[in-house]
Write a protein that holds these residues in place. Structure first.
Motif, PDB file in Angstrom:
ATOM      1  N   ILE A  51       0.874  -1.250  -0.243  1.00  0.00           N
ATOM      2  CA  ILE A  51      -0.093  -0.644  -0.417  1.00  0.00           C
ATOM      3  C   ILE A  51       0.751   1.235  -0.205  1.00  0.00           C
ATOM      4  O   ILE A  51       0.934   2.015  -0.919  1.00  0.00           O
ATOM      5  CB  ILE A  51      -1.122   0.064   1.499  1.00  0.00           C
ATOM      6  CG1 ILE A  51      -1.501  -0.966   0.632  1.00  0.00           C
ATOM      7  CG2 ILE A  51      -1.784   1.815   1.383  1.00  0.00           C
ATOM      8  CD1 ILE A  51      -2.717  -1.552   2.475  1.00  0.00           C
ATOM      9  N   ASN A  52       1.763   0.782   0.807  1.00  0.00           N
ATOM     10  CA  ASN A  52       2.740   2.064   1.007  1.00  0.00           C
ATOM     11  C   ASN A  52       3.528   2.850  -0.030  1.00  0.00           C
ATOM     12  O   ASN A  52       3.514   3.977  -0.853  1.00  0.00           O
ATOM     13  CB  ASN A  52       3.723   2.296   2.261  1.00  0.00           C
ATOM     14  CG  ASN A  52       2.775   2.210   3.451  1.00  0.00           C
ATOM     15  OD1 ASN A  52       1.564   2.521   3.072  1.00  0.00           O
ATOM     16  ND2 ASN A  52       3.542   2.828   4.593  1.00  0.00           N
ATOM     17  N   ASN A  53       3.653   1.582  -1.032  1.00  0.00           N
ATOM     18  CA  ASN A  53       5.448   1.950  -2.171  1.00  0.00           C
ATOM     19  C   ASN A  53       3.876   2.419  -3.182  1.00  0.00           C
ATOM     20  O   ASN A  53       4.307   3.719  -4.100  1.00  0.00           O
ATOM     21  CB  ASN A  53       5.492   0.661  -2.999  1.00  0.00           C
ATOM     22  CG  ASN A  53       6.387   0.656  -3.932  1.00  0.00           C
ATOM     23  OD1 ASN A  53       7.165   1.232  -3.960  1.00  0.00           O
ATOM     24  ND2 ASN A  53       5.920  -0.444  -4.974  1.00  0.00           N
ATOM     25  N   ARG A  54       2.569   1.502  -2.962  1.00  0.00           N
ATOM     26  CA  ARG A  54       1.432   2.283  -4.589  1.00  0.00           C
ATOM     27  C   ARG A  54       1.107   3.696  -4.298  1.00  0.00           C
ATOM     28  O   ARG A  54       1.094   4.027  -5.002  1.00  0.00           O
ATOM     29  CB  ARG A  54       0.574   1.324  -4.851  1.00  0.00           C
ATOM     30  CG  ARG A  54       1.106  -0.267  -5.080  1.00  0.00           C
ATOM     31  CD  ARG A  54       0.094  -1.355  -5.472  1.00  0.00           C
ATOM     32  NE  ARG A  54      -1.098  -0.544  -6.598  1.00  0.00           N
ATOM     33  CZ  ARG A  54      -2.234  -0.865  -6.566  1.00  0.00           C
ATOM     34  NH1 ARG A  54      -2.929  -1.689  -6.010  1.00  0.00           N
ATOM     35  NH2 ARG A  54      -2.579  -0.543  -7.673  1.00  0.00           N
ATOM     36  N   ALA A 192      11.880  13.251  -1.715  1.00  0.00           N
ATOM     37  CA  ALA A 192      12.374  11.795  -1.475  1.00  0.00           C
ATOM     38  C   ALA A 192      11.629  11.994  -0.822  1.00  0.00           C
ATOM     39  O   ALA A 192       9.887  11.650  -0.059  1.00  0.00           O
ATOM     40  CB  ALA A 192      13.692  11.938  -0.889  1.00  0.00           C
ATOM     41  N   ASP A 193      11.636  10.391   0.174  1.00  0.00           N
ATOM     42  CA  ASP A 193      11.244   9.071   1.265  1.00  0.00           C
ATOM     43  C   ASP A 193       9.995   8.522   0.539  1.00  0.00           C
ATOM     44  O   ASP A 193       9.765   8.481  -0.686  1.00  0.00           O
ATOM     45  CB  ASP A 193      11.513  10.250   2.148  1.00  0.00           C
ATOM     46  CG  ASP A 193      10.769   9.002   3.400  1.00  0.00           C
ATOM     47  OD1 ASP A 193      11.401   7.975   3.529  1.00  0.00           O
ATOM     48  OD2 ASP A 193       9.872   9.612   4.361  1.00  0.00           O
ATOM     49  N   GLU A 194       8.388   9.564   1.262  1.00  0.00           N
ATOM     50  CA  GLU A 194       7.597   8.313   1.354  1.00  0.00           C
ATOM     51  C   GLU A 194       6.366   9.596   1.444  1.00  0.00           C
ATOM     52  O   GLU A 194       5.997  10.691   2.013  1.00  0.00           O
ATOM     53  CB  GLU A 194       7.287   6.702   1.621  1.00  0.00           C
ATOM     54  CG  GLU A 194       7.008   7.139   3.053  1.00  0.00           C
ATOM     55  CD  GLU A 194       6.803   5.665   3.216  1.00  0.00           C
ATOM     56  OE1 GLU A 194       5.821   5.194   3.275  1.00  0.00           O
ATOM     57  OE2 GLU A 194       7.919   4.813   3.985  1.00  0.00           O
ATOM     58  N   ILE A 195       5.361   8.781   0.501  1.00  0.00           N
ATOM     59  CA  ILE A 195       3.784   9.867   1.543  1.00  0.00           C
ATOM     60  C   ILE A 195       2.816   8.379   1.245  1.00  0.00           C
ATOM     61  O   ILE A 195       2.439   8.263   0.275  1.00  0.00           O
ATOM     62  CB  ILE A 195       3.559  10.687  -0.215  1.00  0.00           C
ATOM     63  CG1 ILE A 195       4.432  11.927  -0.182  1.00  0.00           C
ATOM     64  CG2 ILE A 195       1.927  11.280   1.077  1.00  0.00           C
ATOM     65  CD1 ILE A 195       3.915  13.037  -1.288  1.00  0.00           C
ATOM     66  N   SER A 196       2.294   8.880   2.296  1.00  0.00           N
ATOM     67  CA  SER A 196       1.886   7.440   2.497  1.00  0.00           C
ATOM     68  C   SER A 196       1.199   6.984   4.222  1.00  0.00           C
ATOM     69  O   SER A 196       1.105   8.538   4.817  1.00  0.00           O
ATOM     70  CB  SER A 196       2.918   5.829   3.168  1.00  0.00           C
ATOM     71  OG  SER A 196       3.459   5.902   4.123  1.00  0.00           O
ATOM     72  N   PRO A 197       0.258   6.459   4.096  1.00  0.00           N
ATOM     73  CA  PRO A 197      -0.858   6.304   5.523  1.00  0.00           C
ATOM     74  C   PRO A 197       0.468   6.412   7.358  1.00  0.00           C
ATOM     75  O   PRO A 197       0.187   6.577   8.165  1.00  0.00           O
ATOM     76  CB  PRO A 197      -1.483   5.377   6.045  1.00  0.00           C
ATOM     77  CG  PRO A 197      -1.644   4.603   4.200  1.00  0.00           C
ATOM     78  CD  PRO A 197      -0.367   5.493   3.754  1.00  0.00           C
TER      79      PRO A 197
END
Length: 237
Positions: A51-54, A192-197
């Motif tokens: 989920i975080n990746n997608r 960079a990094d991520e945007i997720s729950p």
């Protein structure tokens, strides 16, 4: 895209990073491991890595369309993504639109209170020190970033906030706050990094139900369901 994965360069709380044959590109592999309170609480959220990746890749590509350069290159699989190899600026940037979490504890304001403007906070990236809050003077004095870099980080962070707030409002979600990181790439500062729950607080706009990692932090249950609900909201499943 056929990219050869080489040696592991890094393993963090939520991701592993691998080298490739191209010195400017790395592979990020998202894990299901979950941590909170700077690693003091540990567990597993089944399917979180996918989920975080997608979701992160989807949002990064959306931000690119708004003129915000990110590290995203190509999604290789459900858990693995090819990204630009950046030198991470050792600052976590938190944008706050609604009072929640540590902001409530530090100010005495109730969760859900709306500040008169979005609040930008800086934290020094150090697990050993518990990621302490710092300000621009600290960053300059200790060489973590230059004045020009800090100005660019703030400009991008506020634009990211504007774009994401509008997007999530359109799917019935309040973007309460979020953490982002930046890297240096070929002389530029990029997202960079991520945007997720894992890195955002998401509340249902009507019910204020929490749809993020706070359900894990606070032992609320329904963690996997909240993550899947966010995927559904943005149209990824």
């Amino acid at each position: 895209m056929d990219i050869e994965q080489k040696e592991q360069l890094y393993e963090g709380k939520a991701k592993k990073v691998y080298a490739t044959a191209d010195k400017d590109l790395v592979i990020v592999d998202y894990k299901d491991d979950a941590t909170a309170f700077n690693g003091l609480k540990k567990g597993t959220i089944v399917g979180k890595g996918v989920i975080n990746n997608r979701m992160s890749n989807y949002l990064m590509q959306m931000l690119e369309k708004h003129g915000i350069e990110t590290h995203f290159v190509n999604e290789l699989s459900e858990r693995r993504t090819l990204v630009k190899r950046v030198e991470i600026v050792p600052l976590e940037v938190i944008m706050r639109n609604v009072v929640a979490g540590s902001l409530s504890k530090r100010t005495g304001r109730p969760e859900g209170d709306i500040p008169s403007m979005p609040i930008l906070e800086l934290y020094y990236k150090s697990d050993e020190l518990g990621d302490p809050m710092v300000n621009a003077d600290h960053a300059l004095a200790f060489g973590w970033a230059t004045e020009k870099e800090l100005a660019e980080i703030e400009r991008i962070a506020r634009k990211v906030n504007d774009v994401l707030k509008e997007f999530f409002a359109g799917v019935g979600v309040d973007l309460v706050d979020f953490k982002i990181e930046f890297g240096r790439y070929r002389g530029k500062i990029i997202l960079a990094d991520e945007i997720s729950p894992d890195t955002c607080r998401f509340w249902d706009s009507k019910t204020k139900e929490k749809l993020d990692k706070d359900r894990f932090r606070r032992d609320m249950g329904g963690v996997e369901g909240a993550y899947h609900e966010m995927m559904r909201r943005i149209g990824l499943k």
